[in-house]
Write an enzyme that holds these catalytic residues in place. Structure first.
Site, PDB file in Angstrom:
ATOM      1  N   HIS A  72      -0.475  77.835   4.482  1.00  0.00           N
ATOM      2  CA  HIS A  72       0.837  77.089   3.980  1.00  0.00           C
ATOM      3  C   HIS A  72       1.668  78.263   2.945  1.00  0.00           C
ATOM      4  CE1 HIS A  72      -2.078  73.694   4.539  1.00  0.00           C
ATOM      5  NE2 HIS A  72      -0.983  73.090   4.218  1.00  0.00           N
ATOM      6  N   ASP A  75      -0.421  73.398  14.459  1.00  0.00           N
ATOM      7  CA  ASP A  75      -0.429  73.106  12.869  1.00  0.00           C
ATOM      8  C   ASP A  75       0.763  72.878  12.641  1.00  0.00           C
ATOM      9  OD1 ASP A  75      -1.406  72.555  10.226  1.00  0.00           O
ATOM     10  OD2 ASP A  75      -2.675  74.193  10.266  1.00  0.00           O
TER      11      ASP A  75
END
Length: 516
Positions: free
Chosen positions: A196, A268
């Site tokens: 992230h 993702d």
């Protein structure tokens, strides 16, 4: 070849076919229903919408029904409604429905039957609210204590038990009428970087890939998993110099050819810094689809769908994205919808709960619940609990203990060795319960603090039990005179599962006599 191209690209327009291979975030209008941008994306044929958030179950069900009505009015398939349902619908929606244990808690119980039951329950509640597709189970094999992101969301076991538990959850989700997704291929468990925030570069050799990280995905495929999410990791020793999610080798050679996966590949989230720091949403969508993803998990606002579609149309025109492969992705998405309809057509079983019945937080009851936390040392009997800690976990423990009728006091300051010592001499018949929530990757300073708190608790003349959130082994923390409960309750995003709270209290209140 011209005949193949014509056959495989007939049907919906190119723009609609491309839209059907993209996931975006929905928007909510002032009325709690889909906003104009979201409705436009639905009419454009967007393939998937991610979960709304912070919404009671009945409101989410109303929202999802409006999405389906919009698609029906346009005469096109409804987008699949996705969510991260790793501990139930509350993981996305907030405190609604049944909070279930994180994978780490299931691993502590070491029970594939429990893994199946939790997935089945999560699927039934999610289906009742209108979800179609859960981005779980997580089958990464966690190999480093420096992991900053998986934490309690991973089983935390070796390849074989992870494979067994992950496969059980795949079966549970499917039997509950939900699309399952094994993630994050080809394994995120070696990483010391949160994707992230940055791009993890993993030093992994071929043997480790084959023996440790691929078996859980192979087991998920054998169990019938319909989708697999590919993560943002770089594996230079294996020739993967770009993120795996954007690698043709990873998607087409490793996943399709080596493992024989015929279902839907989804990247993702492309909004994560591992990708978004280098590419725009449109560029990332093109790269993901070109590399072999069937769904570019863009997770940008619904209003940006047209620019993503425009970019892929341009990439088809200049040959970067194959129109034939897009047609095959559309076919896989159509097959995915057919599989979902088939799984939901099975007669029998209990009726689904009503959305309204899921609006409040619900307690998870299962005979295995006490085994979903790790306990070391003898928890002494006491007449009252004195909880010490300034975290949401401490507050949740205090509230849940009070709801059980246990006499409880909560000191809402940091659980430090000094504070434990301060209370030790005056605690009387109360059990001291310091509550610690270190980071997912536990630093040396945090380990020192945990040890100091446990030592102070052990020196107290009264009973003491220290609760530590995370993945550490309780047996390595306990000291004579102080029991330790390691509760996999809070993940790296700060989301706390009530299941671990209740499991910890199962031990504390049994020792406290469950005073009522």
């Amino acid at each position: 070849m011209p005949e193949l191209l014509e056959a495989e690209t007939s049907g919906p327009s190119l723009r609609r076919r491309i839209a059907g291979c993209i996931l975006v975030m929905p928007g909510v209008g002032p009325d709690g229903l889909p906003d104009a941008d979201t409705r436009a994306a639905v009419r454009a044929g967007v393939g998937a919408l991610h979960s709304v958030v912070d919404m009671p179950a009945s409101d989410a069900a109303r929202y999802h029904a409006a999405i389906r009505a919009e698609a029906e009015g346009a005469g096109i398939p409804s987008p699949l409604i996705t969510g991260n349902l790793e501990s139930g619908i509350g993981y996305s929606l907030g405190r609604t429905g049944t909070d279930l244990p994180y994978p780490r808690g299931i691993a502590l119980a070491d029970d594939p039957g429990l893994a199946y039951r939790t997935a089945l329950l999560a699927a039934r509640e999610a289906r009742a609210v209108g979800y179609d597709w859960t981005f779980s189970p997580t089958v990464d094999v966690r190999t480093t204590d420096d992991d900053p992101i998986l934490g309690v969301r991973a089983f935390g076991l070796g390849a074989e038990p992870t494979a067994d538990l992950g496969a059980a959850q795949v079966r549970g989700f499917r039997d509950g009428g939900m699309i399952a997704c094994a993630k994050h291929f080809p394994g995120h468990g070696d990483s010391a970087v949160d994707s992230h925030l940055g791009l993890p570069v993993i030093d992994r050799d071929r043997a480790s890939l084959e023996d440790v990280h691929l078996p859980p995905f192979a087991a998920a495929i054998a169990a019938g998993v319909q989708t697999i999410m590919v993560g943002h990791v770089v594996l230079p020793a294996l020739g993967i110099e770009e993120p795996a999610s954007l690698s043709t080798v990873v998607n087409r050679e490793w996943l399709r050819n080596r493992l024989g996966f015929t279902g839907v590949i989804i990247s993702d989230s492309l909004r994560m810094a591992a990708i978004s720091a280098r590419w725009t949403p449109a560029e990332a969508a093109v790269l993901a689809l070109a590399a072999g993803a069937d769904v570019a998990n863009s997770k940008c606002e619904a209003g940006r769908l047209p620019e993503l579609v425009d970019a892929v149309v341009e990439a088809v025109a200049d040959g970067r994205v194959s129109e034939v492969e897009l047609a095959r992705s559309a076919e896989r998405m159509a097959s995915l919808r057919d599989d979902l309809a088939h799984d939901r057509a099975h007669p029998g079983g209990a009726p689904l709960p009503t959305p309204g019945s899921l609006d409040g937080p619900m307690t998870w009851h299962d005979p295995a619940r006490p085994r979903t936390v790790d306990v070391a040392g003898r928890i002494e009997r006491a007449g009252e609990l004195l909880l010490i800690g300034d975290s949401p976990l401490a507050a949740r423990l205090a509230a849940a203990a009070g709801a059980r009728g246990v006499v409880v006091r909560h000191d809402e300051r940091e659980a430090s060795a000094e504070r434990v010592a301060e209370f030790a001499s005056t605690s009387g018949a109360r059990m001291l319960v310091p509550v610690l929530v270190p980071g997912t990757s536990v630093s040396a300073a945090e380990r020192g603090r945990i040890s100091a708190v446990i030592a102070a608790a052990a020196a107290a003349p009264s009973a003491a039990t220290v609760i530590v959130n995370g993945m550490m082994a309780a047996s390595g923390l306990a000291a004579p005179g102080a029991a330790v409960i390691v509760a996999p309750a809070v993940d790296a995003f700060g989301i706390c599962s009530e299941a671990a709270v209740e499991a910890a209290l199962d031990h504390l209140t049994a020792a406290a006599g469950a005073l009522r």
